[in-house]
Design a protein around this motif. Structure first.
Motif, short mmCIF file in Angstrom:
data_model
loop_
_atom_site.label_atom_id
_atom_site.label_comp_id
_atom_site.label_asym_id
_atom_site.label_seq_id
_atom_site.Cartn_x
_atom_site.Cartn_y
_atom_site.Cartn_z
N UNK A 19 116.84 27.77 12.80
CA UNK A 19 117.68 27.56 11.85
C UNK A 19 119.13 26.90 12.62
N UNK A 20 119.72 26.15 11.72
CA UNK A 20 120.82 25.44 11.94
C UNK A 20 121.84 25.62 10.93
N UNK A 21 123.30 26.05 11.23
CA UNK A 21 124.36 25.80 10.20
C UNK A 21 124.92 24.63 10.87
N UNK A 22 125.30 23.69 9.83
CA UNK A 22 125.84 22.29 10.58
C UNK A 22 126.96 21.91 9.58
N UNK A 23 128.24 21.67 10.17
CA UNK A 23 129.37 21.36 9.63
C UNK A 23 129.66 19.96 10.14
N UNK A 24 129.75 18.95 9.32
CA UNK A 24 130.25 17.77 9.52
C UNK A 24 131.42 17.18 8.98
N UNK A 25 131.93 16.07 9.56
CA UNK A 25 133.02 15.56 8.97
C UNK A 25 133.49 14.17 9.92
N UNK A 26 134.32 13.49 9.23
CA UNK A 26 134.67 12.23 9.70
C UNK A 26 136.17 12.09 9.72
N UNK A 27 136.47 11.03 10.61
CA UNK A 27 138.00 10.51 10.67
C UNK A 27 138.39 9.89 9.55
N UNK A 28 139.66 10.26 9.23
CA UNK A 28 140.09 9.52 8.19
C UNK A 28 141.43 8.82 8.90
N UNK A 79 133.97 7.76 14.80
CA UNK A 79 134.49 8.19 13.32
C UNK A 79 133.69 9.55 12.71
N UNK A 80 132.80 10.05 13.52
CA UNK A 80 132.43 11.27 12.71
C UNK A 80 131.98 12.26 13.94
N UNK A 81 132.16 13.65 13.45
CA UNK A 81 131.59 14.92 14.31
C UNK A 81 130.75 15.69 13.68
N UNK A 82 129.92 16.24 14.35
CA UNK A 82 128.86 17.38 13.89
C UNK A 82 128.98 18.43 14.64
N UNK A 83 129.11 19.64 14.13
CA UNK A 83 128.98 20.98 14.71
C UNK A 83 128.02 21.74 14.27
N UNK A 84 127.16 22.31 15.33
CA UNK A 84 126.02 23.02 14.84
C UNK A 84 125.93 24.47 15.49
N UNK A 85 125.54 25.10 14.85
CA UNK A 85 125.59 26.83 15.09
C UNK A 85 124.09 27.13 15.07
N UNK A 86 123.25 27.61 15.99
CA UNK A 86 121.80 27.73 16.21
C UNK A 86 121.59 28.94 16.03
N UNK A 87 120.54 29.28 15.17
CA UNK A 87 119.87 30.51 14.83
C UNK A 87 118.63 30.74 15.01
#
Length: 121
Positions: free
Chosen positions: A53-62, A36-44
């Motif tokens: 450091x990480x930029x994290x973008x999360x989402x969930x399935x509707x 039901x969920x995803x997480x995308x990370x950009x590593x710095x």
């Protein structure tokens, strides 16, 4: 730290094109998902000892299922986090983030926003 008013909050995108565009922009999902969920990370990387450091973008399935590749993902506000080895990532407002890092994070998320516009539902 939440990155506010980025324009991707609440965007709805099919998981396959989302995976593709995030990967093209070096945001990695890897094993960070469930049905039901995803997480995308950009590593710095950082010159600070044992800090990343990480930029994290999360989402969930509707609707649909991430595992089956037919999910529609609703994205959340991006986060900027600081990883302390070996303890983990902290996202709290009490963390200090260099101004140039915050600007870089906002720039990367703005690029993602532009590409998401093509695929939004």
């Amino acid at each position: 730290m939440r990155l506010e008013n980025t324009g991707i909050e609440d965007a709805m995108v099919d998981v396959k094109p989302l995976d593709n565009l995030m990967g093209r922009n070096a945001f990695i999902r890897a094993g960070q998902w469930d049905y039901e969920r995803v997480t995308y990370d950009y590593k710095i990387g950082s010159k600070e000892k044992n800090i990343t450091y990480y930029i994290r973008i999360q989402g969930y399935a509707i609707e649909g299922d991430v595992d089956k590749g037919n999910a529609v993902i609703k994205l959340s506000a991006p986060l900027l986090g600081k990883h302390y080895y070996p303890h983990g990532v902290e996202y709290g407002e009490q963390e200090n983030f260099p101004e140039n890092l915050v600007e870089r994070a906002n720039g990367l998320v703005a690029k993602i926003k532009e590409e998401i516009e093509t695929y939004k539902k």
